[in-house]
Write a protein that holds these residues in place. Structure first.
Motif, PDB file in Angstrom:
ATOM      1  N   GLY A 170       0.795  -1.237   0.000  1.00 10.45           N
ATOM      2  CA  GLY A 170       0.000   0.000   0.000  1.00 10.45           C
ATOM      3  C   GLY A 170       0.812   1.264   0.000  1.00 10.45           C
ATOM      4  O   GLY A 170       0.288   2.328   0.364  1.00 10.45           O
ATOM      5  N   ASN A 171       2.080   1.213  -0.433  1.00  8.56           N
ATOM      6  CA  ASN A 171       2.916   2.418  -0.355  1.00  8.56           C
ATOM      7  C   ASN A 171       2.695   3.403  -1.503  1.00  8.56           C
ATOM      8  O   ASN A 171       3.469   4.343  -1.668  1.00  8.56           O
ATOM      9  N   ARG A 172       1.606   3.194  -2.261  1.00  5.95           N
ATOM     10  CA  ARG A 172       1.192   4.197  -3.235  1.00  5.95           C
ATOM     11  C   ARG A 172      -0.202   4.725  -2.915  1.00  5.95           C
ATOM     12  O   ARG A 172      -0.819   5.404  -3.737  1.00  5.95           O
ATOM     13  N   GLN A 173      -0.691   4.401  -1.737  1.00  4.26           N
ATOM     14  CA  GLN A 173      -1.999   4.904  -1.330  1.00  4.26           C
ATOM     15  C   GLN A 173      -1.872   6.282  -0.682  1.00  4.26           C
ATOM     16  O   GLN A 173      -0.784   6.771  -0.401  1.00  4.26           O
ATOM     17  N   SER A 174      -3.005   6.880  -0.446  1.00  2.10           N
ATOM     18  CA  SER A 174      -3.087   8.241   0.081  1.00  2.10           C
ATOM     19  C   SER A 174      -2.224   8.437   1.325  1.00  2.10           C
ATOM     20  O   SER A 174      -2.204   7.599   2.227  1.00  2.10           O
ATOM     21  N   ALA A 175      -1.495   9.562   1.351  1.00  5.80           N
ATOM     22  CA  ALA A 175      -0.639   9.996   2.459  1.00  5.80           C
ATOM     23  C   ALA A 175       0.656   9.208   2.587  1.00  5.80           C
ATOM     24  O   ALA A 175       1.494   9.506   3.437  1.00  5.80           O
ATOM     25  N   SER A 176       0.840   8.192   1.734  1.00  2.68           N
ATOM     26  CA  SER A 176       2.093   7.444   1.752  1.00  2.68           C
ATOM     27  C   SER A 176       3.236   8.308   1.237  1.00  2.68           C
ATOM     28  O   SER A 176       3.028   9.264   0.493  1.00  2.68           O
ATOM     29  N   LEU A 177       4.457   7.944   1.622  1.00  2.00           N
ATOM     30  CA  LEU A 177       5.637   8.442   0.945  1.00  2.00           C
ATOM     31  C   LEU A 177       5.713   7.623  -0.332  1.00  2.00           C
ATOM     32  O   LEU A 177       6.024   6.437  -0.291  1.00  2.00           O
ATOM     33  N   TYR A 178       5.404   8.227  -1.450  1.00  2.00           N
ATOM     34  CA  TYR A 178       5.122   7.499  -2.675  1.00  2.00           C
ATOM     35  C   TYR A 178       6.188   6.460  -3.017  1.00  2.00           C
ATOM     36  O   TYR A 178       7.368   6.772  -3.106  1.00  2.00           O
ATOM     37  N   ASP A 179       5.742   5.226  -3.170  1.00  2.00           N
ATOM     38  CA  ASP A 179       6.539   4.076  -3.582  1.00  2.00           C
ATOM     39  C   ASP A 179       7.605   3.671  -2.566  1.00  2.00           C
ATOM     40  O   ASP A 179       8.478   2.878  -2.886  1.00  2.00           O
ATOM     41  N   MET A 180       7.499   4.199  -1.322  1.00  2.00           N
ATOM     42  CA  MET A 180       8.496   3.837  -0.324  1.00  2.00           C
ATOM     43  C   MET A 180       7.891   3.416   1.014  1.00  2.00           C
ATOM     44  O   MET A 180       8.218   2.350   1.519  1.00  2.00           O
ATOM     45  N   ILE A 181       7.030   4.241   1.621  1.00  3.80           N
ATOM     46  CA  ILE A 181       6.472   3.907   2.933  1.00  3.80           C
ATOM     47  C   ILE A 181       4.953   4.055   2.892  1.00  3.80           C
ATOM     48  O   ILE A 181       4.444   5.128   2.538  1.00  3.80           O
ATOM     49  N   PRO A 182       4.198   3.015   3.257  1.00  2.00           N
ATOM     50  CA  PRO A 182       2.742   3.142   3.299  1.00  2.00           C
ATOM     51  C   PRO A 182       2.284   3.967   4.494  1.00  2.00           C
ATOM     52  O   PRO A 182       2.944   4.012   5.531  1.00  2.00           O
ATOM     53  N   ALA A 183       1.148   4.624   4.323  1.00  2.00           N
ATOM     54  CA  ALA A 183       0.518   5.360   5.422  1.00  2.00           C
ATOM     55  C   ALA A 183      -0.269   4.378   6.279  1.00  2.00           C
ATOM     56  O   ALA A 183      -1.146   3.674   5.786  1.00  2.00           O
ATOM     57  N   VAL A 184       0.070   4.342   7.581  1.00  2.00           N
ATOM     58  CA  VAL A 184      -0.588   3.434   8.514  1.00  2.00           C
ATOM     59  C   VAL A 184      -0.934   4.202   9.786  1.00  2.00           C
ATOM     60  O   VAL A 184      -0.043   4.771  10.413  1.00  2.00           O
ATOM     61  N   PRO A 185      -2.226   4.262  10.168  1.00  2.00           N
ATOM     62  CA  PRO A 185      -3.357   3.603   9.516  1.00  2.00           C
ATOM     63  C   PRO A 185      -3.755   4.329   8.229  1.00  2.00           C
ATOM     64  O   PRO A 185      -3.445   5.514   8.061  1.00  2.00           O
ATOM     65  N   GLN A 186      -4.441   3.609   7.356  1.00  2.00           N
ATOM     66  CA  GLN A 186      -4.941   4.232   6.131  1.00  2.00           C
ATOM     67  C   GLN A 186      -6.351   4.744   6.416  1.00  2.00           C
ATOM     68  O   GLN A 186      -7.325   4.005   6.367  1.00  2.00           O
ATOM     69  N   ASN A 187      -6.421   6.012   6.762  1.00  2.00           N
ATOM     70  CA  ASN A 187      -7.669   6.609   7.261  1.00  2.00           C
ATOM     71  C   ASN A 187      -8.239   7.644   6.296  1.00  2.00           C
ATOM     72  O   ASN A 187      -8.858   8.628   6.710  1.00  2.00           O
ATOM     73  N   GLN A 188      -8.055   7.416   5.009  1.00  2.00           N
ATOM     74  CA  GLN A 188      -8.516   8.374   4.005  1.00  2.00           C
ATOM     75  C   GLN A 188     -10.025   8.499   3.968  1.00  2.00           C
ATOM     76  O   GLN A 188     -10.750   7.511   4.121  1.00  2.00           O
ATOM     77  N   ASN A 189     -10.484   9.728   3.749  1.00  2.00           N
ATOM     78  CA  ASN A 189     -11.880   9.939   3.391  1.00  2.00           C
ATOM     79  C   ASN A 189     -12.023   9.730   1.884  1.00  2.00           C
ATOM     80  O   ASN A 189     -11.119  10.043   1.118  1.00  2.00           O
ATOM     81  N   PRO A 190     -13.176   9.215   1.420  1.00  2.03           N
ATOM     82  CA  PRO A 190     -13.311   8.848   0.002  1.00  2.03           C
ATOM     83  C   PRO A 190     -13.350  10.049  -0.933  1.00  2.03           C
ATOM     84  O   PRO A 190     -13.438  11.207  -0.496  1.00  2.03           O
ATOM     85  N   TYR A 191     -13.292   9.752  -2.234  1.00  2.00           N
ATOM     86  CA  TYR A 191     -13.292  10.813  -3.240  1.00  2.00           C
ATOM     87  C   TYR A 191     -14.492  11.743  -3.033  1.00  2.00           C
ATOM     88  O   TYR A 191     -15.563  11.315  -2.602  1.00  2.00           O
ATOM     89  N   GLY A 192     -14.280  13.010  -3.323  1.00  2.00           N
ATOM     90  CA  GLY A 192     -15.336  14.000  -3.147  1.00  2.00           C
ATOM     91  C   GLY A 192     -15.431  14.564  -1.752  1.00  2.00           C
ATOM     92  O   GLY A 192     -16.196  15.512  -1.519  1.00  2.00           O
ATOM     93  N   GLU A 193     -14.672  13.988  -0.798  1.00  2.72           N
ATOM     94  CA  GLU A 193     -14.650  14.499   0.571  1.00  2.72           C
ATOM     95  C   GLU A 193     -13.261  15.050   0.887  1.00  2.72           C
ATOM     96  O   GLU A 193     -12.259  14.637   0.306  1.00  2.72           O
TER      97      GLU A 193
END
Length: 278
Positions: A170-193
């Motif tokens: 998941g290191n390309r998901q929201s708030a991650s350091l792109y392609d290196m460290i995943p954001a944990v917890p992954q607490n993103q609000n969905p698109y449009g929010e």
């Protein structure tokens, strides 16, 4: 690394450039780190919390295109937001689009803003960025992409963009350091929010927050940082120029620009502010 100060003119903005060539690794092309005139932060308001307001919802003052002297036309004001109007072309940027930067280089700071993304959208927030050029096949200067010199706080619709399933853990998901460290917890609000961002950079320590939760921490200019680069798409083997620039992120002075990405999709940013920690 040998460094030479050069002078050029780019829309009356540029005051100099650093020309660099790695003489030990032939795979790294000759490149220049372009130094341009910066805006004076004294011309921007300071809010009650001591943050300099970089975008107040009414003006794009201080913002310009990466490698350009003005704000690209696809970046507009909309309902108090700085909006990129998508082309649907992914990273295939058009002339009226492109990534943007705030025209001042920052060193130690806390950066805050909010973002929301369209369905299936992708964007990113860069920090400690440099403007870098290399030569094309005709010997003319061309700008390299901003992300080869700057860490990226990923902005993504995790539920609908395929990048969320790529990378590692998941290191390309929201708030991650792109392609290196995943954001944990992954607490993103969905698109449009709206999602809240805080990025702390202080003497090499970097912390990402999403929606008021700390989601990752790492340390620039360390063996940890070098090892992470070597395990990413920016490794010395796969992308030697990116590896060299990112391994010495921020250059000799450890400072650089704040940037926002054109990834071809509609995205909105608001309440952009920064607290200096020098």
């Amino acid at each position: 690394m040998k460094k030479v100060i050069l002078f050029t003119a780019m829309a009356a903005l540029l005051v100099g450039a650093v020309s660099c060539k790695n003489t030990n690794k032939g795979a790294v092309p000759e490149y220049k780190v372009v130094e341009a005139a910066q805006v004076d932060l004294a011309d921007f308001p300071v809010d009650e919390d001591g943050y300099v307001v970089l975008f107040d919802g009414t003006s794009t003052k201080g913002w310009r295109g990466y490698g350009k002297d003005a704000l690209p036309a696809r970046w507009t004001l909309e309902d108090g937001c700085l909006k990129f109007n998508g082309t649907g072309s992914g990273e295939g940027q058009t002339g009226e689009g492109g990534d943007i930067i705030f025209a001042h280089q920052f060193k130690n700071f806390t950066l805050e803003m909010e973002w929301k993304i369209s369905k299936g959208g992708n964007s990113g927030i860069f920090y400690l960025a440099k403007e870098v050029t290399t030569k094309d096949e005709n010997g003319n200067d061309r700008y390299e992409p901003i992300y080869i010199s700057a860490p990226e706080y990923q902005v993504l619709d995790n539920a609908n963009h395929p990048d969320a399933l790529l990378g590692v853990d998941g290191n390309r998901q929201s708030a991650s350091l792109y392609d290196m460290i995943p954001a944990v917890p992954q607490n993103q609000n969905p698109y449009g929010e709206w999602n809240k961002v805080k990025i702390l950079v202080y003497k090499g320590t970097v912390v990402h927050f999403q929606n008021d939760e700390k989601v990752l921490e790492y340390h620039l200019w360390t063996q940890q940082w070098t090892d992470m680069l070597q395990a990413s798409k920016f490794s010395q083997k796969d992308w030697p120029l990116a590896f060299e620039l990112l391994n010495n992120c921020g250059g000799e002075n450890h400072e650089g620009y704040i940037g926002l990405q054109d990834h071809g999709d509609d995205v909105w940013y608001r309440n952009i502010r920064i607290k200096l920690m020098d």
